[in-house]
Design a protein around this motif. Structure first.
Motif, PDB file in Angstrom:
ATOM      1  N   THR A 242       0.700  -1.397  -0.042  1.00 54.77           N
ATOM      2  CA  THR A 242      -0.046  -0.073   0.137  1.00 54.77           C
ATOM      3  C   THR A 242       0.988   1.240  -0.046  1.00 54.77           C
ATOM      4  N   GLN A 243       0.520   2.028  -0.928  1.00 54.31           N
ATOM      5  CA  GLN A 243       1.419   3.286  -1.141  1.00 54.31           C
ATOM      6  C   GLN A 243       0.715   4.622  -0.648  1.00 54.31           C
ATOM      7  N   SER A 244      -0.594   4.565  -0.508  1.00 50.49           N
ATOM      8  CA  SER A 244      -1.428   5.912  -0.312  1.00 50.49           C
ATOM      9  C   SER A 244      -2.812   5.641   0.196  1.00 50.49           C
ATOM     10  N   PHE A 245      -3.219   6.605   0.851  1.00 50.52           N
ATOM     11  CA  PHE A 245      -4.906   6.389   1.460  1.00 50.52           C
ATOM     12  C   PHE A 245      -5.754   7.696   0.833  1.00 50.52           C
ATOM     13  N   LEU A 246      -7.087   7.340   0.961  1.00 49.31           N
ATOM     14  CA  LEU A 246      -7.821   8.378   0.714  1.00 49.31           C
ATOM     15  C   LEU A 246      -8.971   8.298   1.793  1.00 49.31           C
ATOM     16  N   TRP A 247      -9.368   9.551   2.516  1.00 49.93           N
ATOM     17  CA  TRP A 247     -10.361   9.369   3.391  1.00 49.93           C
ATOM     18  C   TRP A 247     -11.724   9.996   2.920  1.00 49.93           C
ATOM     19  N   SER A 248     -12.714   9.596   3.211  1.00 47.01           N
ATOM     20  CA  SER A 248     -14.105  10.279   2.754  1.00 47.01           C
ATOM     21  C   SER A 248     -14.281  11.634   3.585  1.00 47.01           C
ATOM     22  N   PRO A 249     -15.118  12.384   3.156  1.00 51.81           N
ATOM     23  CA  PRO A 249     -15.069  13.721   3.628  1.00 51.81           C
ATOM     24  C   PRO A 249     -15.414  13.779   5.138  1.00 51.81           C
ATOM     25  N   LYS A 250     -16.337  13.016   5.801  1.00 55.17           N
ATOM     26  CA  LYS A 250     -16.628  12.957   7.092  1.00 55.17           C
ATOM     27  C   LYS A 250     -15.869  11.759   7.905  1.00 55.17           C
ATOM     28  N   SER A 251     -14.784  11.203   7.231  1.00 58.88           N
ATOM     29  CA  SER A 251     -13.919  10.110   7.817  1.00 58.88           C
ATOM     30  C   SER A 251     -14.911   8.933   8.151  1.00 58.88           C
ATOM     31  N   SER A 252     -15.749   8.607   7.282  1.00 60.49           N
ATOM     32  CA  SER A 252     -16.696   7.436   7.633  1.00 60.49           C
ATOM     33  C   SER A 252     -16.022   6.341   6.846  1.00 60.49           C
ATOM     34  N   PHE A 253     -15.147   6.557   5.844  1.00 59.20           N
ATOM     35  CA  PHE A 253     -14.472   5.434   5.071  1.00 59.20           C
ATOM     36  C   PHE A 253     -12.976   5.761   4.815  1.00 59.20           C
ATOM     37  N   VAL A 254     -11.997   4.843   4.876  1.00 60.00           N
ATOM     38  CA  VAL A 254     -10.728   5.103   4.288  1.00 60.00           C
ATOM     39  C   VAL A 254     -10.461   4.066   3.085  1.00 60.00           C
ATOM     40  N   VAL A 255      -9.927   4.685   2.165  1.00 55.70           N
ATOM     41  CA  VAL A 255      -9.470   3.704   1.035  1.00 55.70           C
ATOM     42  C   VAL A 255      -8.159   3.294   1.029  1.00 55.70           C
TER      43      VAL A 255
ATOM     44  N   THR B  19     -19.110  12.815  -2.534  1.00 59.06           N
ATOM     45  CA  THR B  19     -19.610  14.092  -2.334  1.00 59.06           C
ATOM     46  C   THR B  19     -19.369  14.622  -0.862  1.00 59.06           C
ATOM     47  N   PRO B  20     -19.481  15.897  -0.653  1.00 59.69           N
ATOM     48  CA  PRO B  20     -18.984  16.544   0.835  1.00 59.69           C
ATOM     49  C   PRO B  20     -20.066  15.510   1.940  1.00 59.69           C
ATOM     50  N   ASP B  21     -21.313  15.201   1.635  1.00 59.82           N
ATOM     51  CA  ASP B  21     -21.953  14.653   2.533  1.00 59.82           C
ATOM     52  C   ASP B  21     -22.121  13.240   2.657  1.00 59.82           C
TER      53      ASP B  21
ATOM     54  N   HIS C  10     -14.626   8.924 -24.639  1.00 54.20           N
ATOM     55  CA  HIS C  10     -13.557   7.813 -24.421  1.00 54.20           C
ATOM     56  C   HIS C  10     -13.187   7.870 -22.861  1.00 54.20           C
ATOM     57  N   ALA C  11     -12.312   7.013 -22.510  1.00 50.12           N
ATOM     58  CA  ALA C  11     -11.946   6.708 -21.319  1.00 50.12           C
ATOM     59  C   ALA C  11     -11.592   7.710 -20.448  1.00 50.12           C
ATOM     60  N   ALA C  12     -12.150   7.869 -19.171  1.00 54.70           N
ATOM     61  CA  ALA C  12     -11.563   9.048 -18.366  1.00 54.70           C
ATOM     62  C   ALA C  12     -10.587   8.935 -17.877  1.00 54.70           C
ATOM     63  N   GLN C  13      -9.676   9.849 -17.589  1.00 58.74           N
ATOM     64  CA  GLN C  13      -8.299   9.802 -16.806  1.00 58.74           C
ATOM     65  C   GLN C  13      -8.448  10.264 -15.489  1.00 58.74           C
ATOM     66  N   CYS C  14      -9.241  11.338 -14.930  1.00 63.89           N
ATOM     67  CA  CYS C  14      -9.649  11.732 -13.644  1.00 63.89           C
ATOM     68  C   CYS C  14     -11.026  12.377 -13.475  1.00 63.89           C
ATOM     69  N   PHE C  15     -11.242  12.779 -12.105  1.00 66.72           N
ATOM     70  CA  PHE C  15     -12.547  13.439 -11.995  1.00 66.72           C
ATOM     71  C   PHE C  15     -12.377  14.080 -10.444  1.00 66.72           C
ATOM     72  N   GLU C  16     -13.300  15.072 -10.224  1.00 67.29           N
ATOM     73  CA  GLU C  16     -13.256  15.728  -9.064  1.00 67.29           C
ATOM     74  C   GLU C  16     -14.655  16.371  -8.625  1.00 67.29           C
ATOM     75  N   PHE C  17     -15.261  16.001  -7.441  1.00 63.90           N
ATOM     76  CA  PHE C  17     -16.431  16.347  -6.927  1.00 63.90           C
ATOM     77  C   PHE C  17     -16.316  17.932  -6.569  1.00 63.90           C
ATOM     78  N   ALA C  18     -17.187  18.665  -6.976  1.00 63.51           N
ATOM     79  CA  ALA C  18     -17.387  20.183  -6.369  1.00 63.51           C
ATOM     80  C   ALA C  18     -17.674  20.166  -4.939  1.00 63.51           C
TER      81      ALA C  18
END
Length: 277
Positions: free
Chosen positions: A28-41, A89-91, A124-132
């Motif tokens: 494992t090289q990195s982690f992602l937290w959900s906005p409310k810290s309910s999940f970690v990836v 999303t933020p919520d 075509h295939a997406a490379q990245c995305f970002e929620f507002a």
């Protein structure tokens, strides 16, 4: 001991609890937290020829135990370091997942086992995305920007423009539906950094290529596009006709103000210049 999460009691307490994520890979090289810290990836590099999951989604348990429960696991063979292939999303009501084939699925933010709510249609295939960073209000449940890279021939010549598309998600009778709000072509771009302002009403797409086709830079080329969420404003900030910058195809860095509708970017080289808008 493998991958571990440390929970702190908070306040003036020095107490902490260590939780081991048993299924997470040691690579494992990195982690992602959900906005409310309910999940970690947890994310690890994919192994060639292996179907073993290298992305794991963990749900944080109740405050009494604070244990982490494995919710889902995915295989992403060509996962790039730092890629944010799962976001909320933020919520946390909606979650977006980038698939290895470049499709983007919108999921219930707390249920990874159910069928996707929306399968976004892209050229075509997406490379990245970002929620507002917009809060759910009324029927509006979320807003997302997605970058699709340009299309190139065997000589690495651009034969199809890159695209930045903004979608919104609304509820209709309990069903989540997507709406294509704006689609902006970008002359060239292989990777992108998508940056929303603090209110989620405007987006800057910093699109980059490995090779600068004008020959001005050894470090590749850049495109900087400003897009409003409603599509009424679409500006190529690198276009000399706009009068914003001249004689440069290189953007070193760009950032929004955290509180105001202002942004600054550094462009050119030897010497570089900083411009505030």
């Amino acid at each position: 001991a493998g991958v571990q999460v440390v929970s702190f009691a908070g306040g003036d307490s020095q107490e902490s609890t260590i939780h081991t994520l048993p299924a997470a890979l040691r690579s494992t090289q990195s982690f992602l937290w959900s906005p409310k810290s309910s999940f970690v990836v947890s994310l690890a590099p994919g192994q060639k020829g292996s179907s073993e999951p290298n992305i794991h989604v963990w749900r944080r348990g109740d405050s009494a135990t604070d244990e982490y429960i494995l919710e889902a696991a995915y295989n992403f063979p060509k996962l790039e370091k730092g890629a944010r292939v799962i976001q909320w999303t933020p919520d946390e009501s909606l979650c977006a997942r980038l698939l290895p084939d470049g499709h983007v699925h919108i999921l219930n933010g707390t249920d990874f086992l159910s069928e996707p709510l929306v399968d976004l249609k892209l050229s075509h295939a997406a490379q990245c995305f970002e929620f507002a960073p917009v809060r759910s209000r009324g029927a509006l449940k979320g807003r997302i920007a997605i970058f699709v890279p340009d299309v190139r021939d065997d000589m690495q010549r651009v034969v199809g423009a890159a695209e930045v598309t903004i979608f919104e998600f609304h509820t209709d009778g309990g069903t989540v539906k997507s709406q294509d709000k704006v689609k902006v072509p970008v002359a060239a771009g292989q990777i992108a950094e998508l940056l929303w302002n603090s209110t989620g009403s405007a987006l800057i797409a910093h699109c980059q290529t490995e090779v600068d086709e004008t020959g001005q830079s050894y470090y590749g080329g850049s495109k900087l596009v400003l897009i409003s969420a409603d599509g009424e404003c679409q500006k190529d900030l690198m276009d000399p006709q706009e009068g914003l910058v001249t004689n440069t195809q290189i953007v070193q860095a760009v950032a929004w103000s955290p509180t105001r509708d202002e942004f600054i970017f550094i462009h050119g080289f030897q010497p570089s210049q900083a411009s505030l808008f």
